[in-house]
Design an enzyme around this catalytic site. Structure first.
Site, PDB file in Angstrom:
ATOM      1  N   ASP A 177       3.262  50.748  49.667  1.00 13.84           N
ATOM      2  CA  ASP A 177       2.295  51.604  49.470  1.00 13.84           C
ATOM      3  C   ASP A 177       2.788  52.919  49.871  1.00 13.84           C
ATOM      4  O   ASP A 177       3.095  53.703  49.990  1.00 13.84           O
ATOM      5  CB  ASP A 177       1.203  51.453  50.650  1.00 13.84           C
ATOM      6  CG  ASP A 177      -0.197  51.862  50.327  1.00 13.84           C
ATOM      7  OD1 ASP A 177      -0.029  53.180  49.838  1.00 13.84           O
ATOM      8  OD2 ASP A 177      -1.026  51.343  49.987  1.00 13.84           O
ATOM      9  N   SER A 220      -8.910  50.653  49.611  1.00 10.67           N
ATOM     10  CA  SER A 220      -7.704  51.461  50.368  1.00 10.67           C
ATOM     11  C   SER A 220      -9.063  51.467  51.703  1.00 10.67           C
ATOM     12  O   SER A 220      -8.805  51.083  52.316  1.00 10.67           O
ATOM     13  CB  SER A 220      -8.174  52.983  49.822  1.00 10.67           C
ATOM     14  OG  SER A 220      -6.876  53.667  49.958  1.00 10.67           O
ATOM     15  N   HIS A 241      -0.791  51.306  44.705  1.00 15.28           N
ATOM     16  CA  HIS A 241      -1.957  51.180  45.392  1.00 15.28           C
ATOM     17  C   HIS A 241      -3.039  50.960  44.873  1.00 15.28           C
ATOM     18  O   HIS A 241      -3.469  51.272  44.244  1.00 15.28           O
ATOM     19  CB  HIS A 241      -1.983  52.796  46.531  1.00 15.28           C
ATOM     20  CG  HIS A 241      -2.643  53.408  47.426  1.00 15.28           C
ATOM     21  ND1 HIS A 241      -2.487  52.896  48.070  1.00 15.28           N
ATOM     22  CD2 HIS A 241      -4.321  53.482  46.860  1.00 15.28           C
ATOM     23  CE1 HIS A 241      -3.703  53.160  49.532  1.00 15.28           C
ATOM     24  NE2 HIS A 241      -4.494  53.921  48.429  1.00 15.28           N
TER      25      HIS A 241
END
Length: 420
Positions: free
Chosen positions: A297, A201, A364
């Site tokens: 995502d 991330s 994610h």
């Protein structure tokens, strides 16, 4: 070999913390750390927790303050290190932690009262699972490497270098990155024969931003590559036609003095905010890079594309929480987002040295969760799970350029489903 039953991970979606004119975009809301309950969200699936995970203690970097390398509140940065052994004793995997960004003084002042801005709130121990696991059956290629998780406490993907004395804020992400690398060099990183910089991330974005810089720390004889997991944040329009994430990134770049640490090649062509977006950075990276991302995502769906300000009447609320509730036109919007991501990676994917794994999931971060990294039912493309795809690429066993068919064809996804 693997059970291709689509897994849906249920999440209780509590909401966003509205801070002044902006949001604190904390994508860890959708990233499962097995040692804690994530901000605003509770994971209800036991599948994300590996049994008997390795627990690794925190190391603060004692000399960091003298170098100006401090968290938002001025406390020392740190990392968690588990030593490699046997054939992996001289191989190093550096995982940069994710955790959103702060784009306003108010959001950064709030952030420094959390583990994302102060080491006073760091967990003293973390579970190492997925790519950080020390078990060959859970992490076949990197289990016996030196594995490090560098904690994230700046709010600009380890890229800022500024301060706000009036509000007692230190934006020293880049110096934290350098101080961590210097400290690890003294503990054996300088002798590495193999190294992989990775991150999830905001940490995935950081691995893109710092890939060539990381490579420059080693002699040419060291095999160095980079992996970005869920770091492909797109400069895309939201459901209202606005640029939510671009506006957010502009605040991050301006407030935290990020421009000086961005790619010179990119800056020469585009503005600083554009050069904080991976789609504009990856064409300039010289070090071999692997992009791992869900085409839909989950963090971007909820926090960039379908935010409450972009959807004041709640027309997207049911859809963004569960794709079963999406209309055909809403699904077309998500398909267009996927196409934008694939188009942005076309040039990147043509390079023989690069790797790609874009699965058509609403997910994610897939490297640190055991269920998505390497498990009996982990996500696959062409019968290859994430862990083996990354390993094949890193060790040059085969070329890996895996792009999934459009949703909903992939039944191996561990999709995230939100419930308000």
């Amino acid at each position: 070999m693997r059970n291709q039953v689509c897994t849906w991970v249920l999440i209780f979606f509590i909401g966003f913390d509205v801070l002044g004119s902006g949001y604190e975009f904390d994508e860890t809301d959708f990233h499962y750390n097995t040692t804690e309950v994530i901000s605003f969200i509770e994971a209800t699936s036991s599948a994300v927790v590996a049994p008997n995970p390795l627990i690794v203690g925190l190391t603060l970097i004692p000399g960091a303050a003298a170098k100006g390398a401090v968290c938002l509140d001025g406390t020392l940065p740190g990392y968690h290190l588990h030593r490699g052994f046997e054939s992996g004793a001289n191989s190093w995997l550096i995982q940069l932690e994710g955790g959103g960004w702060c784009n306003t003084v108010r959001s950064c002042v709030y952030r420094k009262t959390t583990r994302r801005g102060s080491s006073n709130f760091f967990e003293k121990q973390l579970a190492f699972t997925g790519i950080l696991s020390n078990k060959a059956e859970d992490n076949p290629d990197f289990f016996n490497w030196n594995r490090v998780k560098v904690r994230y406490c700046d709010g600009a993907s380890f890229a800022g270098d500024a301060e706000d004395k009036a509000n007692d804020l230190q934006f020293r992400g880049h110096k934290i990155f350098l101080a961590a690398m210097e400290d690890l060099m003294s503990k054996g990183l300088r002798n590495a024969d193999q190294a992989l910089l990775s991150g999830c991330s905001a940490g995935g974005l950081a691995s893109i931003l710092h890939c060539d810089e990381f490579s420059s720390l080693f002699p040419g004889s060291t095999k160095v590559k980079c992996l970005a997991d869920a770091g492909m944040f797109m400069d895309a329009i939201d459901v209202a036609g606005a640029h939510t994430l671009r506006n957010m990134y502009e605040g991050v770049v301006t407030l935290q003095g990020v421009a000086k640490n961005l790619s010179p090649a990119c800056i020469s062509q585009l503005g600083p905010t554009s050069c904080f977006f991976p789609q504009n950075i990856v064409p300039h990276i010289k070090t071999p890079m692997f992009i791992l991302n869900a085409a839909y995502d989950s963090w971007q769906v909820v926090s960039s594309l379908c935010t409450p300000p972009a959807d004041p009447n709640g027309a997207w609320k049911a859809c963004k929480h569960n794709t079963d509730n999406c209309s055909p036109s809403q699904m077309n919007f998500f398909q267009d987002f996927r196409n934008q991501m694939l188009n942005a990676l076309k040039g990147f994917s043509t390079s023989k040295q690069n790797g790609l794994f874009i699965n058509s999931c609403f997910a994610h971060c897939q490297t640190e969760r055991q269920d998505t990294w390497f498990a009996d039912d982990s996500p696959i493309i062409n019968n290859k799970p994430v862990a083996l795809a990354v390993g094949d690429w890193y060790f040059d066993r085969s070329s890996v350029k895996e792009t999934d068919c459009p949703y909903p064809c992939d039944k191996s996804c561990h999709n995230l489903q939100f419930r308000s």
